[in-house]
Scaffold this motif. Sequence first.
Motif, PDB file in Angstrom:
ATOM      1  N   PRO A   1       8.923   1.536   6.290  1.00  0.00           N
ATOM      2  CA  PRO A   1       7.624   1.248   5.660  1.00  0.00           C
ATOM      3  C   PRO A   1       6.426   1.827   6.399  1.00  0.00           C
ATOM      4  N   GLU A   2       6.544   2.004   7.714  1.00  0.00           N
ATOM      5  CA  GLU A   2       5.392   2.513   8.478  1.00  0.00           C
ATOM      6  C   GLU A   2       5.455   4.026   8.711  1.00  0.00           C
ATOM      7  N   VAL A   3       6.506   4.670   8.229  1.00  0.00           N
ATOM      8  CA  VAL A   3       6.643   6.118   8.470  1.00  0.00           C
ATOM      9  C   VAL A   3       6.154   6.871   7.231  1.00  0.00           C
ATOM     10  N   ASP A   4       5.029   7.566   7.397  1.00  0.00           N
ATOM     11  CA  ASP A   4       4.354   8.164   6.252  1.00  0.00           C
ATOM     12  C   ASP A   4       4.542   9.676   6.181  1.00  0.00           C
ATOM     13  N   GLY A   5       5.615  10.148   6.762  1.00  0.00           N
ATOM     14  CA  GLY A   5       5.875  11.577   6.693  1.00  0.00           C
ATOM     15  C   GLY A   5       6.443  12.083   7.992  1.00  0.00           C
ATOM     16  N   GLY A   6       6.476  13.412   8.125  1.00  0.00           N
ATOM     17  CA  GLY A   6       7.085  13.988   9.321  1.00  0.00           C
ATOM     18  C   GLY A   6       6.333  15.205   9.807  1.00  0.00           C
ATOM     19  N   LEU A   7       6.338  15.383  11.124  1.00  0.00           N
ATOM     20  CA  LEU A   7       5.874  16.633  11.734  1.00  0.00           C
ATOM     21  C   LEU A   7       7.154  17.314  12.201  1.00  0.00           C
ATOM     22  N   ILE A   8       7.429  18.460  11.608  1.00  0.00           N
ATOM     23  CA  ILE A   8       8.751  19.073  11.758  1.00  0.00           C
ATOM     24  C   ILE A   8       8.634  20.356  12.576  1.00  0.00           C
ATOM     25  N   GLY A   9       9.338  20.429  13.691  1.00  0.00           N
ATOM     26  CA  GLY A   9       9.329  21.644  14.507  1.00  0.00           C
ATOM     27  C   GLY A   9      10.455  22.570  14.075  1.00  0.00           C
ATOM     28  N   GLY A  10      11.553  22.515  14.812  1.00  0.00           N
ATOM     29  CA  GLY A  10      12.686  23.427  14.586  1.00  0.00           C
ATOM     30  C   GLY A  10      13.091  23.564  13.124  1.00  0.00           C
ATOM     31  N   ALA A  11      13.233  22.457  12.435  1.00  0.00           N
ATOM     32  CA  ALA A  11      13.736  22.509  11.051  1.00  0.00           C
ATOM     33  C   ALA A  11      12.734  23.133  10.080  1.00  0.00           C
ATOM     34  N   SER A  12      11.474  23.300  10.513  1.00  0.00           N
ATOM     35  CA  SER A  12      10.504  23.898   9.584  1.00  0.00           C
ATOM     36  C   SER A  12      10.648  25.418   9.529  1.00  0.00           C
ATOM     37  N   LEU A  13      11.449  25.967  10.441  1.00  0.00           N
ATOM     38  CA  LEU A  13      11.653  27.421  10.447  1.00  0.00           C
ATOM     39  C   LEU A  13      12.780  27.833   9.508  1.00  0.00           C
ATOM     40  N   ASN A  14      13.470  26.838   8.987  1.00  0.00           N
ATOM     41  CA  ASN A  14      14.554  27.098   8.045  1.00  0.00           C
ATOM     42  C   ASN A  14      14.122  26.519   6.696  1.00  0.00           C
ATOM     43  N   ALA A  15      13.887  27.413   5.728  1.00  0.00           N
ATOM     44  CA  ALA A  15      13.292  26.968   4.453  1.00  0.00           C
ATOM     45  C   ALA A  15      14.147  25.895   3.784  1.00  0.00           C
ATOM     46  N   GLU A  16      15.462  26.091   3.823  1.00  0.00           N
ATOM     47  CA  GLU A  16      16.349  25.125   3.155  1.00  0.00           C
ATOM     48  C   GLU A  16      16.214  23.733   3.781  1.00  0.00           C
TER      49      GLU A  16
ATOM     50  N   MET B   1       0.865  -1.204   0.000  1.00  0.00           N
ATOM     51  CA  MET B   1       0.000   0.000   0.000  1.00  0.00           C
ATOM     52  C   MET B   1       0.887   1.234   0.000  1.00  0.00           C
ATOM     53  N   SER B   2       0.732   2.106  -0.989  1.00  0.00           N
ATOM     54  CA  SER B   2       1.562   3.308  -0.936  1.00  0.00           C
ATOM     55  C   SER B   2       0.699   4.500  -0.516  1.00  0.00           C
ATOM     56  N   ARG B   3       1.113   5.107   0.560  1.00  0.00           N
ATOM     57  CA  ARG B   3       0.366   6.249   1.103  1.00  0.00           C
ATOM     58  C   ARG B   3       1.094   7.536   0.706  1.00  0.00           C
ATOM     59  N   THR B   4       0.337   8.564   0.364  1.00  0.00           N
ATOM     60  CA  THR B   4       0.958   9.858   0.071  1.00  0.00           C
ATOM     61  C   THR B   4       1.582  10.378   1.358  1.00  0.00           C
ATOM     62  N   LYS B   5       2.848  10.695   1.320  1.00  0.00           N
ATOM     63  CA  LYS B   5       3.491  11.161   2.553  1.00  0.00           C
ATOM     64  C   LYS B   5       3.005  12.578   2.894  1.00  0.00           C
ATOM     65  N   LEU B   6       3.071  12.898   4.167  1.00  0.00           N
ATOM     66  CA  LEU B   6       2.728  14.249   4.606  1.00  0.00           C
ATOM     67  C   LEU B   6       3.914  14.824   5.372  1.00  0.00           C
ATOM     68  N   ILE B   7       4.396  15.956   4.905  1.00  0.00           N
ATOM     69  CA  ILE B   7       5.440  16.671   5.645  1.00  0.00           C
ATOM     70  C   ILE B   7       4.802  17.977   6.123  1.00  0.00           C
ATOM     71  N   ALA B   8       4.663  18.107   7.445  1.00  0.00           N
ATOM     72  CA  ALA B   8       3.989  19.288   8.007  1.00  0.00           C
ATOM     73  C   ALA B   8       4.944  20.045   8.924  1.00  0.00           C
ATOM     74  N   GLY B   9       5.003  21.342   8.747  1.00  0.00           N
ATOM     75  CA  GLY B   9       5.871  22.183   9.580  1.00  0.00           C
ATOM     76  C   GLY B   9       5.080  22.805  10.715  1.00  0.00           C
ATOM     77  N   ASN B  10       5.548  22.605  11.927  1.00  0.00           N
ATOM     78  CA  ASN B  10       4.927  23.205  13.112  1.00  0.00           C
ATOM     79  C   ASN B  10       5.800  24.370  13.560  1.00  0.00           C
ATOM     80  N   TRP B  11       5.350  25.581  13.239  1.00  0.00           N
ATOM     81  CA  TRP B  11       6.174  26.757  13.548  1.00  0.00           C
ATOM     82  C   TRP B  11       6.119  27.108  15.035  1.00  0.00           C
ATOM     83  N   LYS B  12       5.214  26.508  15.757  1.00  0.00           N
ATOM     84  CA  LYS B  12       5.010  26.813  17.191  1.00  0.00           C
ATOM     85  C   LYS B  12       4.828  28.321  17.390  1.00  0.00           C
TER      86      LYS B  12
END
Length: 252
Positions: free
Chosen positions: A225-240, A1-12
């Motif tokens: 295989p079970e990791v379908d993306g990331g919730l990103i804190g600190g690194a989401s504040l740096n665009a690169e 099963m291929s799930r669309t990954k989700l990468i979400a930035g939490n700017w806090k």
Amino acid sequence: MSRTKLIAGNWKMNTNFSEAQILCSALKKTIRPSATVEVAVCPPFTHLSIVNTLLNGTQIMLGAQNIHQDKKGAFTGEVSAQMLKDTGVEYVIIGHSERREHFGETNTIVKEKALRCLELGMKPIVCVGEVLSERKSGNYLNIVEEQVREGLSREMDPKKLVVAYEPVWAIGTGETASPEQANEVHGHIRSILTEYFGSESAQEIRIIYGGSMKPSNADELLAQPEVDGGLIGGASLNAEDFCAIVTAGEKQ
Ligand code: PEP
């Protein structure tokens, strides 16, 4: 099963208006529509409207960091599901460990918030995760299981649900769960989702990882295989860095 990954930035509780604008224009330049990865940013409430406007015309989605569980009323300082919906929000982070720790959010409140969010067609990102002492005691699977069982309910629409496994000891600490540790817990969460929603629906639910994900560890975490993306804190504040994590997701 291929799930669309989700990468979400939490700017806090970070960024002023001009920093948010700079971040959005950098993301807009780099992040291209992708069939395999969805991208969302979750700025503070005060920036939702402007970020929505700035990201207009991109496929980057808007997320909020919290929601109130009641529809409306005398809840000074709170923000309702309808208000978020009206502002263009598609994802809502619910039950982040910082809210559980500093604002007394229980599994029951998490469930109420997730239901309220789903009622208006928004997608909850329900966060679960153990603290360090629970990891060390070896009891972490039971702790996470309880959060999942009590924070979700069988009446929720599995198509809209996202679960974020965020070991509290890895949030903002620079310490990351190993890919194997993340995969183990995600697998356990999926077994509970299977019980709640049936195997076919459970296979479609994204279970994303959060806790010091950064460009240097994103590849191996997102390859699990079970990791379908990331919730990103600190690194989401740096665009690169954030864009590099999105690219890592696209490679899998
Ligand atoms: C988070 O707060 O959801 C998070 C994962 O933070 P960090 O990436 O900074 O550990």
